[in-house]
Design an enzyme around this catalytic site. Structure first.
Site, mmCIF file in Angstrom:
data_model
loop_
_atom_site.group_PDB
_atom_site.id
_atom_site.type_symbol
_atom_site.label_atom_id
_atom_site.label_comp_id
_atom_site.label_asym_id
_atom_site.label_seq_id
_atom_site.Cartn_x
_atom_site.Cartn_y
_atom_site.Cartn_z
ATOM 1 N N ASN A 171 -0.433 18.530 -20.622
ATOM 2 C CA ASN A 171 -0.779 17.518 -21.630
ATOM 3 C C ASN A 171 -0.838 18.111 -23.034
ATOM 4 O OD1 ASN A 171 -1.001 15.758 -19.511
ATOM 5 N ND2 ASN A 171 -3.231 15.947 -19.344
ATOM 6 N N HIS A 204 -0.412 16.027 -26.081
ATOM 7 C CA HIS A 204 -0.372 14.618 -25.680
ATOM 8 C C HIS A 204 -1.609 13.821 -26.097
ATOM 9 C CE1 HIS A 204 3.089 15.916 -23.464
ATOM 10 N NE2 HIS A 204 3.303 14.715 -22.965
ATOM 11 N N ARG A 264 0.817 -1.225 0.000
ATOM 12 C CA ARG A 264 0.000 0.000 0.000
ATOM 13 C C ARG A 264 0.851 1.275 0.000
ATOM 14 N NH1 ARG A 264 -3.223 -3.216 3.573
ATOM 15 N NH2 ARG A 264 -5.068 -3.926 2.428
ATOM 16 N N GLU A 266 -4.444 16.845 -11.090
ATOM 17 C CA GLU A 266 -4.978 17.207 -12.406
ATOM 18 C C GLU A 266 -6.480 17.473 -12.383
ATOM 19 O OE1 GLU A 266 -2.906 15.351 -15.805
ATOM 20 O OE2 GLU A 266 -4.894 15.201 -16.709
ATOM 21 N N ARG A 271 -3.226 21.356 -14.190
ATOM 22 C CA ARG A 271 -2.190 20.400 -14.598
ATOM 23 C C ARG A 271 -2.409 19.879 -16.015
ATOM 24 N NH1 ARG A 271 0.875 15.753 -11.004
ATOM 25 N NH2 ARG A 271 2.098 14.942 -12.753
ATOM 26 N N HIS A 297 8.298 8.979 -27.713
ATOM 27 C CA HIS A 297 7.260 9.801 -27.083
ATOM 28 C C HIS A 297 7.412 11.265 -27.525
ATOM 29 C CE1 HIS A 297 4.407 11.180 -24.117
ATOM 30 N NE2 HIS A 297 5.305 12.012 -23.608
ATOM 31 N N HIS A 319 -0.381 10.611 -27.652
ATOM 32 C CA HIS A 319 -0.622 9.271 -27.095
ATOM 33 C C HIS A 319 -1.345 8.379 -28.098
ATOM 34 C CE1 HIS A 319 -0.211 10.396 -22.532
ATOM 35 N NE2 HIS A 319 0.925 10.445 -23.195
ATOM 36 N N GLU A 352 9.326 18.130 -25.370
ATOM 37 C CA GLU A 352 8.751 18.408 -24.042
ATOM 38 C C GLU A 352 9.350 19.691 -23.458
ATOM 39 O OE1 GLU A 352 6.309 16.929 -22.453
ATOM 40 O OE2 GLU A 352 6.199 14.824 -23.033
ATOM 41 N N LYS A 412 3.034 11.158 -11.255
ATOM 42 C CA LYS A 412 2.193 10.291 -12.092
ATOM 43 C C LYS A 412 2.940 8.982 -12.311
ATOM 44 C CE LYS A 412 -0.754 13.321 -14.813
ATOM 45 N NZ LYS A 412 -1.033 13.852 -16.167
ATOM 46 N N LYS A 464 7.404 22.577 -13.985
ATOM 47 C CA LYS A 464 6.606 21.405 -13.602
ATOM 48 C C LYS A 464 6.266 21.467 -12.119
ATOM 49 C CE LYS A 464 5.172 16.999 -14.334
ATOM 50 N NZ LYS A 464 5.272 15.792 -15.088
HETATM 51 N N1 GLY Z 1 3.284 14.455 -17.991
HETATM 52 C C1 GLY Z 1 2.219 15.286 -17.612
HETATM 53 C C2 GLY Z 1 2.007 15.391 -16.156
HETATM 54 O O1 GLY Z 1 2.847 14.982 -15.382
HETATM 55 O O2 GLY Z 1 0.987 15.856 -15.733
#
Ligand code: GLY
Length: 300
Positions: A249, A252, A123, A241, A245, A269, A256, A187, A145, A231
């Site tokens: 993206n 993305h 956990r 998010e 946040r 990527h 993606h 990025e 993330k 960031k």
């Molecule tokens: N890679 C996008 C984020 O960390 O929110």
């Protein structure tokens, strides 16, 4: 050397130290790790381990840790349930306790999988992110993330699990394949577009961005620092998010999709995100930009 605090609850530090891999163990002790359990599990891939495995183990042992390691195959297509099972098996085999740290030594794939393993084993164990790719340094190692891919889509299984420490040594980028360095710049440029206009200006002022050899060490350090600050600022304001946040993206949604339909084999990527940013920039609709600015302003 630059240290950036990510003001989540609890907060943690991002340290950018050229040559600093040899001080990883000491930095972990300073971050409060190793007081109860000295056992650690380093998760990496064979390519990275070949260059940096010894240095990492020596640094941990010198600081009093008892390190074990697990190597997983490199590549986004291995960011799956089978690799995650190997992390659980290693954690069981090495008898990790809830106070034992896992360490992700690698790029985004390793960081995401190790982070998710740490989020879910017993956990939740501490995870230390030691990014070795430009992409992981500027994005995935920061912000908590974690996750794996589902056959139907990228990052569909995951958890938010903030690291206890992000420890970057820019010198390890010297062994990054040129295509990985070049395409991760997408990025970096993203932060210049969405957040830091001075970064965009810096990038425009540099003669070339498409290889580490074209960047002076202080320019690289400034790029890494500015991206980490951007960031950290976004994540501190919107950790899970709920609104702001989503700005990270940018590019993305399409990116993606491109990666998924090409089975994570054709594009890096960064390449997919670069294509996504171009497409989003051309769109008359803001469907790839996250929430509209007005909604961001209202985000508590
Ligand atoms: N890679 C996008 C984020 O960390 O929110």
């Amino acid at each position: 050397m630059p240290t950036i605090t990510v003001a989540t609850q609890p907060s943690y530090e991002i340290a950018i130290t050229p040559g600093g891999l040899t001080q990883l163990g000491a930095a972990m002790v300073s971050a409060g790790l190793g007081t109860k359990s000295r056992r650690t599990l380093v998760i990496s891939n064979p390519q990275i381990w070949h260059f940096y495995g010894d240095r990492t183990l020596k640094s941990l042992t010198a600081a009093g840790f008892e390190p074990e390691y697990l190597l997983l195959p490199a590549g986004e297509r291995y960011k799956n349930a089978s690799s995650l099972q190997k992390i659980y098996d290693a954690a069981l085999h090495h008898q990790l306790e809830r106070s034992s740290a896992m360490i992700a030594l690698g790029g985004g794939v390793i960081g995401d999988m190790a982070g998710f393993g740490a989020a879910t084993w017993l956990r939740g164990l501490p995870i230390v992110q030691v990014p070795t790719s430009l992409l992981a340094m500027v994005d995935s190692a920061i912000g908590g993330k974690t996750g794996i891919n589902h056959p139907q889509g990228k990052n569909l299984i995951g958890a938010f699990h903030q690291p206890r420490l992000v420890w970057m040594d820019p010198e390890v980028l010297q062994t990054l394949p040129p295509r990985e360095f070049r395409t991760a710049m997408a990025e970096v440029i993203k932060y210049g577009v969405i957040w830091d206009v001075a970064l965009f200006g810096l990038l425009e002022s540099l003669p070339r961005l498409d290889g580490m050899r074209y960047l002076a060490p202080d320019a690289l350090l400034e790029i890494l620092t500015r991206c980490a600050q951007a960031k950290a600022q976004v994540v501190a304001q919107d950790e899970k998010e709920g609104g702001l946040r989503a700005i990270l993206n940018y590019g993305h949604t399409i990116g993606h999709g491109i990666e998924a339909v090409t089975h994570y084999r054709r594009y890096t990527h960064g390449e997919a995100v670069a294509l996504g940013m171009v497409a989003a920039g051309r769109s008359p609709k803001p469907w790839d930009f996250g929430p509209p600015r007005s909604a961001i302003a209202k985000t508590p």
